[in-house]
Write an enzyme that holds these catalytic residues in place. Sequence first.
Site, PDB file in Angstrom:
ATOM      1  N   PHE A   1      49.046  83.445  27.961  1.00 12.27           N
ATOM      2  CA  PHE A   1      48.854  84.058  29.280  1.00 12.27           C
ATOM      3  C   PHE A   1      50.159  83.957  30.058  1.00 12.27           C
ATOM      4  O   PHE A   1      51.166  83.456  29.541  1.00 12.27           O
ATOM      5  CB  PHE A   1      47.689  83.376  30.025  1.00 12.27           C
TER       6      PHE A   1
ATOM      7  N   ASN B   1      41.419  79.374  36.244  1.00 14.31           N
ATOM      8  CA  ASN B   1      42.132  80.026  35.141  1.00 14.31           C
ATOM      9  C   ASN B   1      41.555  79.534  33.812  1.00 14.31           C
ATOM     10  O   ASN B   1      41.877  78.435  33.350  1.00 14.31           O
ATOM     11  CB  ASN B   1      43.629  79.696  35.262  1.00 14.31           C
TER      12      ASN B   1
ATOM     13  N   LYS C   1      51.637  76.472  20.104  1.00 16.99           N
ATOM     14  CA  LYS C   1      51.879  76.326  21.551  1.00 16.99           C
ATOM     15  C   LYS C   1      51.234  75.032  22.062  1.00 16.99           C
ATOM     16  O   LYS C   1      51.862  74.270  22.805  1.00 16.99           O
ATOM     17  CB  LYS C   1      51.325  77.531  22.333  1.00 16.99           C
TER      18      LYS C   1
ATOM     19  N   ASP D   1      49.169  71.837  37.954  1.00 16.06           N
ATOM     20  CA  ASP D   1      50.037  72.816  38.609  1.00 16.06           C
ATOM     21  C   ASP D   1      51.227  73.021  37.696  1.00 16.06           C
ATOM     22  O   ASP D   1      51.837  72.057  37.222  1.00 16.06           O
ATOM     23  CB  ASP D   1      50.485  72.377  40.003  1.00 16.06           C
TER      24      ASP D   1
ATOM     25  N   LYS E   1      43.877  78.161  31.100  1.00 11.80           N
ATOM     26  CA  LYS E   1      44.311  76.766  31.232  1.00 11.80           C
ATOM     27  C   LYS E   1      43.224  75.829  30.716  1.00 11.80           C
ATOM     28  O   LYS E   1      43.499  74.880  29.990  1.00 11.80           O
ATOM     29  CB  LYS E   1      44.561  76.432  32.708  1.00 11.80           C
TER      30      LYS E   1
ATOM     31  N   ASP F   1      54.074  83.851  28.900  1.00 10.04           N
ATOM     32  CA  ASP F   1      54.211  83.549  27.471  1.00 10.04           C
ATOM     33  C   ASP F   1      54.952  84.631  26.668  1.00 10.04           C
ATOM     34  O   ASP F   1      55.749  84.288  25.793  1.00 10.04           O
ATOM     35  CB  ASP F   1      52.833  83.291  26.836  1.00 10.04           C
TER      36      ASP F   1
HETATM   37  P1  IMP Z   1      49.158  77.620  39.012  1.00 10.51           P
HETATM   38  O1  IMP Z   1      47.810  78.069  38.551  1.00 10.51           O
HETATM   39  O2  IMP Z   1      49.356  77.670  40.471  1.00 10.51           O
HETATM   40  O3  IMP Z   1      49.545  76.302  38.407  1.00 10.51           O
HETATM   41  O4  IMP Z   1      50.169  78.717  38.469  1.00 10.51           O
HETATM   42  C1  IMP Z   1      50.672  78.644  37.211  1.00 10.51           C
HETATM   43  C2  IMP Z   1      51.395  79.935  36.889  1.00 10.51           C
HETATM   44  O5  IMP Z   1      52.530  79.581  36.096  1.00 10.51           O
HETATM   45  C3  IMP Z   1      50.532  80.837  36.017  1.00 10.51           C
HETATM   46  O6  IMP Z   1      49.901  81.819  36.764  1.00 10.51           O
HETATM   47  C4  IMP Z   1      51.541  81.430  35.069  1.00 10.51           C
HETATM   48  O7  IMP Z   1      52.140  82.524  35.681  1.00 10.51           O
HETATM   49  C5  IMP Z   1      52.578  80.331  34.935  1.00 10.51           C
HETATM   50  N1  IMP Z   1      52.247  79.447  33.789  1.00 10.51           N
HETATM   51  C6  IMP Z   1      51.821  78.159  33.827  1.00 10.51           C
HETATM   52  N2  IMP Z   1      51.609  77.694  32.575  1.00 10.51           N
HETATM   53  C7  IMP Z   1      51.892  78.708  31.750  1.00 10.51           C
HETATM   54  C8  IMP Z   1      51.834  78.846  30.336  1.00 10.51           C
HETATM   55  O8  IMP Z   1      51.453  77.947  29.580  1.00 10.51           O
HETATM   56  N3  IMP Z   1      52.220  80.030  29.866  1.00 10.51           N
HETATM   57  C9  IMP Z   1      52.634  81.063  30.649  1.00 10.51           C
HETATM   58  N4  IMP Z   1      52.664  81.007  31.970  1.00 10.51           N
HETATM   59  C10 IMP Z   1      52.308  79.827  32.526  1.00 10.51           C
END
Ligand code: IMP
Length: 209
Positions: A156, A10, A179, A70, A13, A159
Amino acid sequence: MPRLLVATGNRHKTEEIGAILGGDWQLEDLNDHPDLTPAVEDGDTFEANAVKKALGISRQCPGVLVLADDSGLEVDVLGGAPGVRSARYAGTGAGDADNRIHLLAELARLDPPPPPPLTARFRCVLALARDGGTLGTFDGTVEGRMIRAQRGRGGFGYDPLFVPEGHEQTFAELPAEVKNGLSHRARALAAAIGSLQESGANPAAGSGT
Ligand code: IMP
């Protein structure tokens, strides 16, 4: 400059982590290493998944400092959902827009409609690893509330639906610097920074643990 491999595909991130850390790191992510196989995210907690992601990549990259994130959203009226399933709330392979629409639909289904505010929080757990050993895990949370219609084009994930405490604009409307100053990821990184600097300055630290 110390090298840091972020165990995510991502780019958003990675960009946020880079903006928060400043220019002191040579930052890479899984987009730079298509040969690496990411871990399956099947843990029940953010911490379990962060550790799994960090160790999975670390085992494939001897000597490299690896950081995994995560993170997800917990909405109180939905019993803490989407939680660890945030990335796949609308189903396997769902995109951010699908997940937002699914969340709005789940909120709309609640009967009777819950009164505002729809309290929620973003949570982030970071795991730092090297040579197949965990060097530490670090938590960050930002409290806020959900709105029922998307606002803003920045950021993303969820948000456009999340207004952090103390603000009237969503994370997608607020400038990235705002943010990145108060987000769950910023707070987890603030907790991790001492260990990161120590490990980055001393490439042997944590080897073989
Ligand atoms: P991961 O990649 O498995 O940690 O999934 C994280 C998911 O949580 C992302 O796909 C977003 O849907 C949500 N998420 C995590 N951090 C954020 C953020 O800073 N803003 C908006 N959504 C977030």
